[in-house]
Design a protein around this motif. Structure first.
Motif, PDB file in Angstrom:
ATOM      1  N   GLU A 135       0.828  -1.209   0.000  1.00  0.00           N
ATOM      2  CA  GLU A 135       0.000   0.000   0.000  1.00  0.00           C
ATOM      3  C   GLU A 135       0.863   1.260   0.000  1.00  0.00           C
ATOM      4  OE1 GLU A 135      -3.932   1.728   2.342  1.00  0.00           O
ATOM      5  OE2 GLU A 135      -2.458   0.542   3.453  1.00  0.00           O
ATOM      6  N   ARG A 136       0.455   2.239  -0.783  1.00  0.00           N
ATOM      7  CA  ARG A 136       1.169   3.509  -0.814  1.00  0.00           C
ATOM      8  C   ARG A 136       0.982   4.248   0.515  1.00  0.00           C
ATOM      9  NH1 ARG A 136       2.879   5.325  -5.876  1.00  0.00           N
ATOM     10  NH2 ARG A 136       2.068   4.132  -7.656  1.00  0.00           N
ATOM     11  N   ASP A 138       0.015   7.181   1.052  1.00  0.00           N
ATOM     12  CA  ASP A 138      -1.223   7.960   1.080  1.00  0.00           C
ATOM     13  C   ASP A 138      -2.473   7.091   0.991  1.00  0.00           C
ATOM     14  OD1 ASP A 138      -1.193   7.128  -1.545  1.00  0.00           O
ATOM     15  OD2 ASP A 138      -1.088   9.136  -2.424  1.00  0.00           O
ATOM     16  N   GLY A 139      -2.285   5.763   0.913  1.00  0.00           N
ATOM     17  CA  GLY A 139      -3.408   4.852   0.888  1.00  0.00           C
ATOM     18  C   GLY A 139      -4.191   4.807  -0.409  1.00  0.00           C
ATOM     19  N   SER A 140      -3.656   5.387  -1.475  1.00  0.00           N
ATOM     20  CA  SER A 140      -4.400   5.501  -2.731  1.00  0.00           C
ATOM     21  C   SER A 140      -4.457   4.198  -3.532  1.00  0.00           C
ATOM     22  CB  SER A 140      -3.802   6.609  -3.602  1.00  0.00           C
ATOM     23  OG  SER A 140      -2.452   6.309  -3.936  1.00  0.00           O
ATOM     24  N   SER A 141      -3.471   3.319  -3.358  1.00  0.00           N
ATOM     25  CA  SER A 141      -3.449   2.062  -4.114  1.00  0.00           C
ATOM     26  C   SER A 141      -2.477   1.086  -3.458  1.00  0.00           C
ATOM     27  CB  SER A 141      -3.033   2.316  -5.573  1.00  0.00           C
ATOM     28  OG  SER A 141      -1.714   2.830  -5.631  1.00  0.00           O
ATOM     29  N   ASN A 142      -2.415  -0.125  -3.993  1.00  0.00           N
ATOM     30  CA  ASN A 142      -1.536  -1.168  -3.442  1.00  0.00           C
ATOM     31  C   ASN A 142      -0.421  -1.549  -4.414  1.00  0.00           C
ATOM     32  OD1 ASN A 142      -2.962  -1.442  -0.974  1.00  0.00           O
ATOM     33  ND2 ASN A 142      -4.464  -2.776  -1.957  1.00  0.00           N
ATOM     34  N   SER A 144       2.677   0.238  -4.502  1.00  0.00           N
ATOM     35  CA  SER A 144       3.729   1.174  -4.102  1.00  0.00           C
ATOM     36  C   SER A 144       5.136   0.674  -4.408  1.00  0.00           C
ATOM     37  CB  SER A 144       3.620   1.471  -2.605  1.00  0.00           C
ATOM     38  OG  SER A 144       4.513   2.495  -2.221  1.00  0.00           O
ATOM     39  N   ASP A 190       4.290  11.844  -0.393  1.00  0.00           N
ATOM     40  CA  ASP A 190       3.531  10.776   0.254  1.00  0.00           C
ATOM     41  C   ASP A 190       3.096   9.686  -0.727  1.00  0.00           C
ATOM     42  OD1 ASP A 190       2.745   9.835   2.742  1.00  0.00           O
ATOM     43  OD2 ASP A 190       0.702  10.601   2.559  1.00  0.00           O
ATOM     44  N   ARG A 191       3.920   9.457  -1.743  1.00  0.00           N
ATOM     45  CA  ARG A 191       3.589   8.454  -2.757  1.00  0.00           C
ATOM     46  C   ARG A 191       4.375   7.163  -2.585  1.00  0.00           C
ATOM     47  NH1 ARG A 191      -0.713   8.166  -5.138  1.00  0.00           N
ATOM     48  NH2 ARG A 191       0.112   7.550  -7.181  1.00  0.00           N
ATOM     49  N   LYS A 240      -3.678  11.987 -17.546  1.00  0.00           N
ATOM     50  CA  LYS A 240      -3.747  11.060 -16.423  1.00  0.00           C
ATOM     51  C   LYS A 240      -2.475  10.245 -16.264  1.00  0.00           C
ATOM     52  CE  LYS A 240      -8.779  10.379 -16.620  1.00  0.00           C
ATOM     53  NZ  LYS A 240      -9.867   9.387 -16.761  1.00  0.00           N
TER      54      LYS A 240
END
Length: 250
Positions: A135-136, A138-142, A144, A190-191, A240
């Protein structure tokens, strides 16, 4: 911040191998394949190992969390300069050549090398991202682990170093400074965790080294009868996603 010294020591040690290798010749001479030097693998292998160990090591996970917390406490504004800086080192090779500062290889050879390195790096990073499930911050995805931005930046830094090492090691130093900054900003924004950045850096460096080692084989197998080439190398952004575009004509 108490951990900043650890970050800087881990990241800037990457630049020391520039001077360590300066006296050794890795040039592609007369189309002969290069023999990998084990000592040149120490730094990238160590970085990759650090990142992999960090997937399970509680101590390294705690260090990752401490760094994230300290950055969060002291930094309010995010900067996305890393989206651009990741491409700066390898684009500098083409810019310097355009300005008349010739590197080790012509456009055709250096583009084949860069394309090979990018394919190795991209395939490695994307494969690991899909299987590591980290997980990143910042919690944005898994996805990282590892850092693709950092891998791209260090791939380019090693490319810049190899092309201009016989002219001046400072070109490589500047490239590695930019790559180090890219890695730092991935944590700053935070990435990524420190272990993500370390593994990405190692993969990037190693990908370029492999590309130089296998270049004579690739050139002889696919480009042997093609004497000249024209084209361009440039990053792209579609609103994007960002990536690298390579266009060549023979």
């Amino acid at each position: 911040m108490k951990h900043f010294k650890k970050i800087l020591i881990l990241l800037f040690v990457l630049s020391t191998h520039i001077f360590a290798q300066k006296s050794k010749t890795d040039s592609l001479q007369k189309g002969k394949a290069l023999k990998p030097k084990l000592q040149s693998l120490i730094i990238p292998a160590s970085l990759i190992t650090y990142g992999i160990v960090g997937l399970e090591s509680h101590q390294l996970k705690f260090l990752n969390a401490d760094i994230k917390n300290e950055l969060s406490e002291h930094i309010d504004t995010k900067f996305t300069i890393d989206d651009v800086s990741q491409y700066s080192p390898f684009l500098s090779v083409y810019a310097l050549n355009a300005l008349g500062v010739e590197g080790k290889h012509n456009f055709k050879d250096r583009t084949i090398i860069l394309g090979t390195a990018y394919l190795i790096m991209g395939a490695t990073v994307n494969t690991i991202k899909k299987t590591s499930n980290v997980e990143r911050p910042d919690g944005s995805s898994n996805n990282s682990f590892p850092s693709g931005h950092t891998a791209t930046a260090f791939m380019g830094a090693e490319f810049l170093f190899q092309e201009y090492r016989d002219i001046s090691p400072w070109y490589g130093v500047m490239g590695y400074a930019v790559a180090t900054g890219t890695g730092f900003f991935r944590m700053y924004n935070d990435r990524h965790w420190l272990t993500d950045v370390a593994a990405g850096a190692g993969i990037g460096i190693l990908s370029t080294k492999i590309a130089y080692w296998v270049h004579p084989y690739i050139k002889n197998a696919f480009f042997k009868d093609r004497k000249t080439a024209d084209g361009m190398v440039a990053p792209f952004y579609n609103g994007k996603q960002m990536g690298l575009g390579i266009s060549m004509s023979f």
